[in-house]
Scaffold this active site. Structure first.
Site, PDB file in Angstrom:
ATOM      1  N   TYR A 284       0.819  -1.214   0.000  1.00  0.00           N
ATOM      2  CA  TYR A 284       0.000   0.000   0.000  1.00  0.00           C
ATOM      3  C   TYR A 284       0.859   1.274   0.000  1.00  0.00           C
ATOM      4  O   TYR A 284       0.642   2.168  -0.831  1.00  0.00           O
ATOM      5  CB  TYR A 284      -0.967  -0.029   1.178  1.00  0.00           C
ATOM      6  CG  TYR A 284      -1.896   1.156   1.231  1.00  0.00           C
ATOM      7  CD1 TYR A 284      -2.734   1.455   0.168  1.00  0.00           C
ATOM      8  CD2 TYR A 284      -1.929   1.990   2.348  1.00  0.00           C
ATOM      9  CE1 TYR A 284      -3.578   2.550   0.203  1.00  0.00           C
ATOM     10  CE2 TYR A 284      -2.771   3.080   2.402  1.00  0.00           C
ATOM     11  CZ  TYR A 284      -3.592   3.362   1.328  1.00  0.00           C
ATOM     12  OH  TYR A 284      -4.424   4.444   1.365  1.00  0.00           O
ATOM     13  N   GLU A 291       2.008   6.413  -7.158  1.00  0.00           N
ATOM     14  CA  GLU A 291       1.015   7.423  -7.557  1.00  0.00           C
ATOM     15  C   GLU A 291       1.593   8.826  -7.440  1.00  0.00           C
ATOM     16  O   GLU A 291       1.352   9.685  -8.309  1.00  0.00           O
ATOM     17  CB  GLU A 291      -0.236   7.287  -6.674  1.00  0.00           C
ATOM     18  CG  GLU A 291      -1.014   5.991  -6.872  1.00  0.00           C
ATOM     19  CD  GLU A 291      -2.107   5.821  -5.834  1.00  0.00           C
ATOM     20  OE1 GLU A 291      -2.523   6.842  -5.246  1.00  0.00           O
ATOM     21  OE2 GLU A 291      -2.540   4.675  -5.589  1.00  0.00           O
TER      22      GLU A 291
END
Length: 360
Positions: A284, A291
């Site tokens: 994660y 991103e």
């Protein structure tokens, strides 16, 4: 006829007193309560001194309820009396000196801590039955579980297709596969991420117990990257960062969705459970970093193309670049990482605490 005292064994719970009178073939049993705490017993039967009339009297430590339950068998007379106040007594009788005919019933004896554990177990069982009865009363429970099962199955198949496709292309083409990831997998990723909007709706409808806010952060964040950064900028679609973003997303989801899918049918695979609650710990944060790299690489492109720029009065300048919004979004992205990481870590702790309780 000689009047004798039978042997009496006793035990207690928080709300009850149990007496076992050693008197076989008892007849003419007369049990009464004098006042609030004195029990009188009289019966004909075969005891330690043969066939005689036996009787005894007990003055309890605290008041008891007037209703007395008794059952006579060939071997004994069982008596159950409810305490007026449900609490543990330090002894049975008001007098500290125990009567000679009275002894502990070790077949039913529990100390206070054991009795509390037994009481807690009964309450948990009652609560479980109550919850199950409420669940059974929901006429749509089967439809809800069917919907959730199919949703998780479709998402699992979609992300599995993306993961397998990217893995195969990586082995065949090597690093060259980085640069055409978007063109080969974008359509399926669009589908999966549009479907993921339902994960924000499901908590609002009460279909799942997961929080609305963490789901909204993840879905909204991914959709900004997919539809705004990659979808609107042709220059971003050929960059290697697309591969890493898509690969990290799919690596998490190919374990998360089957876990929830099997939970709909009450199935728990230990390995899958461990993967679902452990793999996200490294993946994660890595996904958020990928991103963030994609957002940073898009900033000069938005400045150059003026895409999504906000027009300004001539006195203030031509326009306000969308890149400023993305810079603010970068800050919010890492704030969302902290919130979601904390939420997921608490989920993991609760999961493994409940598993330990079931084992013990």
């Amino acid at each position: 006829m000689q009047i004798l005292t039978p042997q009496v064994f006793w035990a207690q719970r928080h709300g009850e007193i149990f007496l076992r009178v050693e008197l076989s073939d008892a007849s003419d049993v007369d049990i009464s309560l004098q006042g609030h705490n004195t029990l009188q017993f009289r019966a004909q039967g075969h005891g330690a001194k043969g066939d005689n009339q036996y009787e005894f009297s007990l003055e309890f430590l605290e008041p008891v309820k007037s209703e007395i339950h008794q059952k006579s068998t060939q071997r004994q007379v069982d008596i159950k009396i409810r305490k007026r106040d449900e609490r543990w007594w330090e002894r049975l009788t008001l007098r500290e000196k125990k009567p000679l005919f009275l002894a502990p019933d070790f077949d039913r004896w529990l100390d206070e801590s054991d009795a509390e554990m037994e009481l807690k177990a009964k309450e948990e069982k009652i609560n479980k039955i109550s919850v199950e009865s409420r669940v059974r009363k929901d006429p749509y429970i089967g439809l809800k579980k069917g919907y959730l099962f199919m949703y998780n199955l479709v998402q699992f198949l979609g992300f599995s297709w993306i993961f397998v496709n990217m893995t195969v292309r990586l082995f065949i083409l090597g690093q060259d596969s980085f640069y055409d990831t978007f063109h080969t997998t974008a359509d399926m990723m669009y589908f999966c991420q549009m479907m993921a909007v339902l994960e924000v709706v499901n908590p609002l409808l009460g279909l799942v117990k997961t929080g609305f806010f963490p789901a909204m952060i993840q879905v909204a964040g991914r959709n900004v990257i997919l539809f705004v950064i990659f979808g609107c900028l042709d220059e971003m679609q050929n960059k290697a960062v697309v591969f890493f973003v898509f690969y990290l997303w799919s690596s998490i989801e190919i374990f998360r969705y089957p876990f929830y899918m099997l939970a709909c049918i009450g199935t728990d695979w230990k390995l899958l459970t461990w993967l679902r609650y452990s793999l996200w710990i490294p993946l994660y944060p890595l996904g958020v970093v990928a991103e963030a790299v994609a957002v940073i690489q898009s900033l000069p492109i938005f400045d150059e193309t003026r895409l999504f720029s906000v027009p300004l009065p001539s006195a203030l300048g031509h326009s306000l670049s969308f890149s400023y919004t993305l810079q603010l979004y970068l800050v919010l992205m890492f704030l969302g990482l902290f919130i979601n990481f904390r939420h997921l870590y608490k989920q993991r702790q609760r999961r493994y605490r409940s598993r330990k309780r079931k084992v013990h």
